[in-house]
Scaffold this motif. Structure first.
Motif, short mmCIF file in Angstrom:
data_model
loop_
_atom_site.label_atom_id
_atom_site.label_comp_id
_atom_site.label_asym_id
_atom_site.label_seq_id
_atom_site.Cartn_x
_atom_site.Cartn_y
_atom_site.Cartn_z
N SER A 133 -48.58 49.94 -76.09
CA SER A 133 -49.87 49.45 -75.59
C SER A 133 -50.60 48.60 -76.62
N VAL A 134 -50.56 49.03 -77.88
CA VAL A 134 -51.24 48.25 -78.93
C VAL A 134 -50.58 46.89 -79.09
N LEU A 135 -49.25 46.83 -79.06
CA LEU A 135 -48.56 45.54 -79.16
C LEU A 135 -48.96 44.62 -78.00
N TYR A 136 -49.06 45.19 -76.81
CA TYR A 136 -49.44 44.40 -75.63
C TYR A 136 -50.88 43.92 -75.76
N LEU A 137 -51.74 44.78 -76.26
CA LEU A 137 -53.14 44.40 -76.46
C LEU A 137 -53.28 43.25 -77.44
N VAL A 138 -52.48 43.27 -78.50
CA VAL A 138 -52.53 42.20 -79.49
C VAL A 138 -52.27 40.85 -78.83
N ALA A 139 -51.28 40.80 -77.93
CA ALA A 139 -50.96 39.55 -77.25
C ALA A 139 -52.15 39.03 -76.44
N GLN A 140 -52.81 39.93 -75.72
CA GLN A 140 -53.94 39.50 -74.89
C GLN A 140 -55.10 38.98 -75.74
N MET A 141 -55.36 39.65 -76.85
CA MET A 141 -56.48 39.25 -77.68
C MET A 141 -56.21 37.95 -78.42
N VAL A 142 -54.96 37.72 -78.80
CA VAL A 142 -54.60 36.43 -79.39
C VAL A 142 -54.84 35.32 -78.38
N GLY A 143 -54.49 35.57 -77.11
CA GLY A 143 -54.76 34.58 -76.07
C GLY A 143 -56.25 34.33 -75.90
N ALA A 144 -57.05 35.38 -75.98
CA ALA A 144 -58.50 35.22 -75.86
C ALA A 144 -59.05 34.37 -76.99
N GLY A 145 -58.57 34.61 -78.20
CA GLY A 145 -59.05 33.83 -79.34
C GLY A 145 -58.72 32.36 -79.22
N ILE A 360 -54.55 48.32 -70.09
CA ILE A 360 -53.71 48.80 -71.18
C ILE A 360 -54.44 49.85 -72.02
N THR A 361 -55.71 49.59 -72.29
CA THR A 361 -56.49 50.53 -73.09
C THR A 361 -56.62 51.87 -72.38
N LEU A 362 -56.82 51.84 -71.07
CA LEU A 362 -56.91 53.07 -70.31
C LEU A 362 -55.61 53.86 -70.39
N ALA A 363 -54.47 53.17 -70.24
CA ALA A 363 -53.18 53.86 -70.29
C ALA A 363 -52.94 54.47 -71.67
N SER A 364 -53.26 53.72 -72.72
CA SER A 364 -53.01 54.23 -74.07
C SER A 364 -53.97 55.36 -74.43
N SER A 365 -55.23 55.26 -74.00
CA SER A 365 -56.18 56.35 -74.28
C SER A 365 -55.79 57.60 -73.50
N ALA A 366 -55.21 57.42 -72.30
CA ALA A 366 -54.71 58.57 -71.54
C ALA A 366 -53.57 59.24 -72.29
N SER A 367 -52.70 58.45 -72.90
CA SER A 367 -51.59 59.03 -73.67
C SER A 367 -52.12 59.81 -74.87
N VAL A 368 -53.13 59.27 -75.55
CA VAL A 368 -53.70 59.98 -76.70
C VAL A 368 -54.31 61.31 -76.27
#
Length: 530
Positions: A133-145, A360-368
């Motif tokens: 999830s963190v790897l996927y999040l990185v991709a989205q945020m790079v796109g936002a930047g 993605i954040t919801l899925a990863s926080s659910a895993s934690v």
């Protein structure tokens, strides 16, 4: 971009952010204290609604910005991303969707732990899910930047940095306040907007070339600077054995990775039955298939109308090809029509990023919370405490993703997602398939399968040209790239399956025949499913 146009851009961005926050606030007024409400939205969504939400979750910045950019830069070789992302859904449809819905409750670890010793399996699967999830999040945020830097006319690192921090803060708010219900509705709205924008741009590109696709391709080849090679395999993944092996590795990761993505698997729990889960996937395949066909037109359209050199000059990774194409289709730089279309497309892309990072954040926080925290504190944990931990975990995961995104700003977002897919296919898919289909699978096999795919995949990325050894690397000034491939899938995916097999055959644990039979009946019939 002029000051007036920048003001228009900011107003549109602000309007969308206000709408998404409004949805989140409205949903947060409903009771969100139970785990079922927070993680699965009460399982009240219809197949069509969930299909649109799955499509909204899957059609990310990597799809809209990254794939089109790669096609604009590399032609045929960039098109391979579209094919891989789409074909992956056949694996989900035929092997995963119904079975996961019947066996699990909220996360991937629920499926594996159904017939294993829960604690070690949940810790392993939870760790893997958070990593992907963190790897996927990185991709989205790079796109936002990249997107907002282009929109505001700024190329400095400060613009991208504050954009990434802002997106991270918004996603934490969406998840912490609204849970799955708010995330789903944001994804549905975003899917409709994205499809509408892609259709409009595709029609405008085809109208520009009078519906002649052959003319579009020939012009793209001429403007690319590569001639006919632009339309043939090999521009990116041709040449030596390393590039060709990298292509095979990428293909394996894309086709097999979707079935192991935590935020996609969690969407199957938001519908009431397994049949609804399958129908959701059918809806999503139709929507996603049409969208990826349009990304091909947009990528070649950007090469033909904007030019490969201009795309690369704006962003070396090609992440801004579609907004630049919209600017040209609307009348060019400085024109009101071009600016309006450019800003609308940029706002849709930004909406895409916000919706995907929330899921993605919801899925990863659910895993934690559901897997890691509940396993370590099982004797003292209640569901309400677990939901509170999930909200706290969302903030922590957001902070980690922001930090990594700031290091990876010069990488293509589709390429970054390819890395996330490789880790998902290496660590999550083997243990999922073994748990569902292998009668003798044991707890040791499950744990070894996860770590046997996860650790090699992450380590190979660290010692690959992605991190060091080339000007495009995250750390261009150093070189410890011992592994020649940019995508580790061709090595790490077989290792995940092999580790699961070896851990099982060397285990002294006797497989629980009764629990396997129960899981098999539940997965195939839905009897006893939540």
């Amino acid at each position: 971009m002029s000051g007036d146009h920048q003001t228009l851009a900011l107003l549109l961005f602000s309007a969308f952010v206000a709408v998404t926050l409004g949805i989140t606030t409205w949903v947060s007024r409903r009771r969100q204290g139970s785990a079922e409400e927070f993680y699965a939205g009460g399982r009240l969504f219809s197949p069509m609604e969930n299909g649109f939400a799955i499509a909204g979750d899957y059609m990310s910045a990597a799809s809209f910005l990254g794939i089109s950019g790669l096609i604009a830069l590399f032609g045929y070789d960039g098109l391979l991303y579209s094919v891989g992302f789409l074909v992956a859904w056949l694996v989900v449809l035929f092997l995963v969707a119904e079975l996961v819905r019947n066996v699990g409750r909220f996360t991937l670890a629920d499926v594996v732990a159904a017939r294993m010793c829960e604690r070690p399996v949940r810790i392993a699967a939870g760790t893997s899910s958070v990593t992907v999830s963190v790897l996927y999040l990185v991709a989205q945020m790079v796109g936002a930047g990249s997107l907002v830097a282009l929109l505001l006319g700024g190329t400095s690192g400060a613009v991208r940095t504050w954009t990434v921090i802002g997106v991270g803060a918004l996603m934490v708010v969406h998840v912490a306040l609204g849970g799955m219900r708010a995330t789903t509705w944001i994804q549905i709205v975003k899917a409709v907007l994205l499809l509408a924008g892609a259709i409009a741009l595709t029609v405008l590109v085809l109208v520009r070339f009078h519906g002649n696709v052959n003319d579009l391709l020939n012009t793209a080849a001429e403007q690319s600077g590569h001639g006919r090679e632009f339309l043939a395999p090999g521009l990116r993944y041709g040449g030596d054995w390393t590039a060709r092996t990298d292509f095979i590795s990428l293909g394996l990761a894309l086709v097999l990775g979707t079935a192991g993505l935590p935020h996609i698997l969690s969407r199957f729990y938001t519908v009431p039955t397994a049949l609804a889960a399958r129908r959701s996937v059918i809806w999503s395949i139709g929507l996603i298939g049409g969208f990826y066909l349009m990304t091909i037109v947009l990528g070649f359209g950007a090469a033909a109308l904007v030019g490969t050199d201009a795309v690369r000059a704006s962003n070396a990774a090609g992440n801004t090809a579609v907004p630049l194409l919209a600017l040209d289709l609307g009348g060019g730089a400085g024109s009101t029509g071009g600016t309006v279309l450019f800003v609308v497309v940029a706002a849709i892309a930004f909406a895409t990023i916000l919706a995907v990072v929330a899921g993605i954040t919801l899925a990863s926080s659910a895993s934690v919370a559901h897997d890691l925290y509940a396993s370590l504190k099982r004797a003292h944990t209640k569901r309400r405490g677990e939901v509170a931990m999930a909200r706290l975990a969302a903030a922590g995961i957001g902070a980690v993703a922001i930090a990594l995104s700031l290091l990876a700003q010069n990488l293509n977002v589709a390429f970054l997602v390819g890395l996330a897919f490789a880790v998902a296919a290496s660590a999550n898919l083997p243990v999922l398939l073994y748990s569902l289909f292998w009668r003798n699978f044991t707890t040791r096999g499950a744990v070894w399968s996860v770590y046997g795919g996860l650790i090699p995949a992450v380590l190979l990325v660290v010692v690959s040209p992605v991190v060091s050894g080339s000007p495009e690397s995250i750390l261009p000034g150093v070189d410890f790239a011992f592994f020649p491939l940019q995508n580790p899938g061709v090595v790490s995916i077989p290792l995940g399956f092999l580790a699961g097999w070896f851990g099982t055959v060397t285990s002294t644990e006797q497989p629980d025949e009764a629990r396997h039979a129960e899981t098999e009946v539940r997965s195939l019939t839905g009897a006893g499913a939540v």
